[in-house]
Design an enzyme around this catalytic site. Structure first.
Site, PDB file in Angstrom:
ATOM      1  N   SER A   1       9.025  26.102  97.733  1.00 39.50           N
ATOM      2  CA  SER A   1       8.163  25.956  96.834  1.00 39.50           C
ATOM      3  C   SER A   1       8.511  25.323  95.478  1.00 39.50           C
ATOM      4  CB  SER A   1       7.571  27.348  96.490  1.00 39.50           C
ATOM      5  OG  SER A   1       8.459  28.225  96.078  1.00 39.50           O
TER       6      SER A   1
ATOM      7  N   ASN B   1      10.429  39.317  93.829  1.00 39.12           N
ATOM      8  CA  ASN B   1       8.860  39.981  93.780  1.00 39.12           C
ATOM      9  C   ASN B   1       8.404  40.046  92.480  1.00 39.12           C
ATOM     10  OD1 ASN B   1       9.514  39.421  96.467  1.00 39.12           O
ATOM     11  ND2 ASN B   1       9.202  41.650  97.089  1.00 39.12           N
TER      12      ASN B   1
ATOM     13  N   THR C   1     -38.131  22.409  80.140  1.00 43.18           N
ATOM     14  CA  THR C   1     -37.968  23.452  81.235  1.00 43.18           C
ATOM     15  C   THR C   1     -38.494  22.722  82.295  1.00 43.18           C
ATOM     16  OG1 THR C   1     -40.199  24.431  81.014  1.00 43.18           O
ATOM     17  CG2 THR C   1     -38.603  25.493  79.668  1.00 43.18           C
ATOM     18  N   HIS C   2     -38.057  22.767  83.437  1.00 42.73           N
ATOM     19  CA  HIS C   2     -38.161  22.197  84.801  1.00 42.73           C
ATOM     20  C   HIS C   2     -38.162  20.769  84.538  1.00 42.73           C
ATOM     21  CE1 HIS C   2     -39.884  26.179  86.043  1.00 42.73           C
ATOM     22  NE2 HIS C   2     -40.271  26.085  85.047  1.00 42.73           N
TER      23      HIS C   2
ATOM     24  N   SER D   1     -18.946  -2.644  86.018  1.00 46.80           N
ATOM     25  CA  SER D   1     -18.984  -2.658  87.535  1.00 46.80           C
ATOM     26  C   SER D   1     -18.217  -3.916  87.824  1.00 46.80           C
ATOM     27  CB  SER D   1     -20.382  -2.655  87.654  1.00 46.80           C
ATOM     28  OG  SER D   1     -20.612  -3.183  89.018  1.00 46.80           O
TER      29      SER D   1
ATOM     30  N   LYS E   1     -23.617  -3.966  83.877  1.00 42.29           N
ATOM     31  CA  LYS E   1     -23.411  -2.229  83.830  1.00 42.29           C
ATOM     32  C   LYS E   1     -22.273  -1.708  82.747  1.00 42.29           C
ATOM     33  CE  LYS E   1     -24.494   0.229  86.451  1.00 42.29           C
ATOM     34  NZ  LYS E   1     -25.364   1.151  87.332  1.00 42.29           N
TER      35      LYS E   1
ATOM     36  N   ASN F   1     -20.910   2.269  82.522  1.00 43.92           N
ATOM     37  CA  ASN F   1     -21.139   3.380  83.332  1.00 43.92           C
ATOM     38  C   ASN F   1     -20.584   4.560  82.692  1.00 43.92           C
ATOM     39  OD1 ASN F   1     -23.032   1.974  85.282  1.00 43.92           O
ATOM     40  ND2 ASN F   1     -21.092   1.322  86.491  1.00 43.92           N
TER      41      ASN F   1
ATOM     42  N   GLU G   1     -18.929  11.600  84.448  1.00 45.50           N
ATOM     43  CA  GLU G   1     -19.199  12.096  86.002  1.00 45.50           C
ATOM     44  C   GLU G   1     -17.730  12.246  86.536  1.00 45.50           C
ATOM     45  OE1 GLU G   1     -20.409   8.063  87.653  1.00 45.50           O
ATOM     46  OE2 GLU G   1     -21.696   7.721  85.977  1.00 45.50           O
TER      47      GLU G   1
ATOM     48  N   TYR H   1       4.278  42.686  98.763  1.00 42.64           N
ATOM     49  CA  TYR H   1       4.506  41.220  98.757  1.00 42.64           C
ATOM     50  C   TYR H   1       4.513  40.576 100.192  1.00 42.64           C
ATOM     51  CZ  TYR H   1       6.373  36.705  97.767  1.00 42.64           C
ATOM     52  OH  TYR H   1       6.417  35.390  97.585  1.00 42.64           O
TER      53      TYR H   1
ATOM     54  N   GLN I   1       2.854  32.910  97.387  1.00 45.53           N
ATOM     55  CA  GLN I   1       3.686  31.903  97.056  1.00 45.53           C
ATOM     56  C   GLN I   1       2.554  30.658  96.724  1.00 45.53           C
ATOM     57  OE1 GLN I   1       7.624  30.524  97.700  1.00 45.53           O
ATOM     58  NE2 GLN I   1       6.644  29.177  99.307  1.00 45.53           N
TER      59      GLN I   1
ATOM     60  N   LYS J   1       0.435  29.423  92.990  1.00 44.48           N
ATOM     61  CA  LYS J   1       0.861  28.946  91.661  1.00 44.48           C
ATOM     62  C   LYS J   1       0.082  27.285  91.906  1.00 44.48           C
ATOM     63  CE  LYS J   1       4.622  31.363  92.001  1.00 44.48           C
ATOM     64  NZ  LYS J   1       4.322  31.367  93.653  1.00 44.48           N
TER      65      LYS J   1
END
Ligand code: ARG
Length: 461
Positions: A27, A114, A159-160, A281, A287, A289, A294, A321, A326, A329
């Site tokens: 690890s 441990n 709303t909506h 783009s 464009k 963007n 995003e 344990y 392991q 992390k």
């Protein structure tokens, strides 16, 4: 049979480790990120062993000298991490033997990997969550600044996703401040829940060696030692909670991103985003963007995934344990990295947007957004709200049929709706008036919003 001389457990496990197991078991590529915490905890453990006369002071000095040297080697990128030594704990221990010889062997008394790993990890999470907290403050400050700069901007609240009532743009921004404020409170509570040191729980049962866990806990900045040695080495609640806090914070960021993307669309056109936060783009020359927003929204999925990753690892895991743990992390580290980037990018985005004041105002006037104000006007004249609601709907129907805004309907027509109506009704249809009448605690009136900004500027310094 060839003994595995190189392994700390090589006396017992006969055959050399399969290359495949070595690969899966190692690890170090992940947990080397905890080298500072590992060394810090080892130094404190060593000081405690010396104070308790479990090891001699000259030996302790040598160990601490070696550990500090290792830290500086790693700091300077001069340390060679080896997969054959599995993890950060054994890589450091091996190197300690190289530097100070067999005295290095005294360090591991009364501890196990441990309790070592969970101590390191808890310290790492504690430090990291404070960095997230700092970035949250930075983001909140940007919101407050932007809100203050555009106090006069009115937009439709939805709303909506249908126009509902006019609100201040600044009030809208402050709604996000509340979310991030709650994230900060969650972090504060979290820090107090995790304030217990597992060090000294050893493998799982505690130890017969006379250690001082209170001493190591205090020195490592924890309030007290954990109460149960078995729980101590198997507990990863703190990691799961960290991932939940990050996930919920990401929910907030993704909602914000979504709004920014919508507001920036050509159809809605509520904001302009600074060019440095946009991309172009490869085919459509026109464009620009909002990739920044995003990507924040996109990385949220990864962050949720890590929470579920850990919860699934923990589900049904008996005490104490297991090596499954392991895997914890990677989830936490990658979430920390992604969230931190997202928070900083969100701050840049908030700094980099300019509201399109005229467009927002125009939209706030569309969709009969003062219809509730008219109903409230009738309530103040003594009508029950349900009746007022019906009468206001009638006015909306009339306006819609005649292709008018509410403020353009003839006073005589309005007056016919109820005998209590007089000239004073006209201001009810004014958008700015509507906003500033919302003086109830937490409402969108500019007086309220200005008070909140002032209060929060002091709170988030
Ligand atoms: N690298 C291990 C982990 O992260 C350290 C603990 C190893 N303990 C053990 N009994 N093999 O979980």
């Amino acid at each position: 049979m060839k003994k595995q001389k190189n392994k700390v457990w090589g006396e017992r496990v006969g055959k050399s480790t399969s290359a495949l197991l070595q690969q899966v078991n190692a690890s170090i590529d992940v947990d080397k990120r905890m080298y500072k915490e590992d060394i810090e905890a080892s130094i404190v453990h060593c000081q405690m062993l010396s104070k308790q006369k479990i090891i001699t002071s000259p030996v302790a000095k040598k160990i601490i000298y070696g550990l500090k040297k290792i830290k500086s080697e790693i700091d300077k990128n001069k340390f060679q991490f080896k997969k054959e030594h599995e993890d950060i704990h054994l890589n450091i221990e091996k190197r300690l033997f190289d530097i100070i010889g067999d005295n290095a062997g005294y360090l591991h008394a009364a501890r196990s990997r441990n309790d070592q790993v969970v101590t390191d990890f808890k310290i790492w999470v504690r430090n990291s969550v404070k960095i997230i907290d700092g970035n949250l403050t930075g983001l909140i400050k940007s919101f407050l600044k932007k809100a203050e700069m555009h106090m006069d901007v009115i937009m439709p609240g939805f709303t909506h996703f249908k126009n509902a009532q006019p609100v201040l743009f600044s009030h809208y921004l402050l709604a996000y401040v509340e979310m991030f404020k709650r994230d900060k409170i969650r972090i504060k509570n979290f820090l107090s829940t995790i304030d217990e040191s597992p060090l000294g729980s050893a493998a799982l049962a505690g130890t017969s060696i006379k250690i001082d866990r209170k001493y190591t806990a205090t020195k490592l900045g924890f309030k007290k030692p954990t109460e149960n040695s078995i729980d101590s080495v198997s507990d990863r609640d703190f990691a799961a909670e960290f991932l939940f806090i990050c996930s919920l914070c990401s929910v907030h960021l993704s909602r914000l991103s979504e709004e920014i993307i919508l507001w920036n669309s050509d159809v809605i056109n509520f904001i302009k985003i600074k060019d440095s936060l946009l991309t172009g783009s490869s085919i459509m020359p026109q464009k620009k963007n909002p990739d920044s927003a995003e990507l924040i929204r996109g990385k949220t999925g990864k962050i949720f995934g890590q929470l579920f990753n850990l919860l699934t690892t923990l589900k049904g895991l008996p005490l104490a344990y297991f090596k499954d743990l392991q895997e914890d992390k990677e989830s936490v580290f990658s979430t920390f990295d992604n969230l931190n980037l997202n928070l900083q990018l969100a701050k840049e985005l908030i700094d980099g947007i300019t509201p399109n004041k005229e467009k927002m105002f125009e939209a706030a006037s569309m969709g009969f957004t003062t219809a509730t104000d008219f109903a409230d006007y009738l309530v103040k004249k003594g009508l029950p709200f349900r009746e007022a609601h019906k009468k206001s709907a009638k006015l909306v129907n009339y306006a819609e049929k005649n292709n008018l805004n509410l403020e353009d309907v003839d006073l005589d027509v309005i007056k016919k709706i109820d005998k209590s109506i007089d000239q004073s009704v006209l201001k009810v249809f004014d958008i700015t008036h509507s906003v500033n009448q919302k003086k109830s605690y937490g409402g969108t009136s500019s007086a309220n919003v200005m008070k909140t900004i002032k209060k929060y500027k002091k709170l988030f310094k």
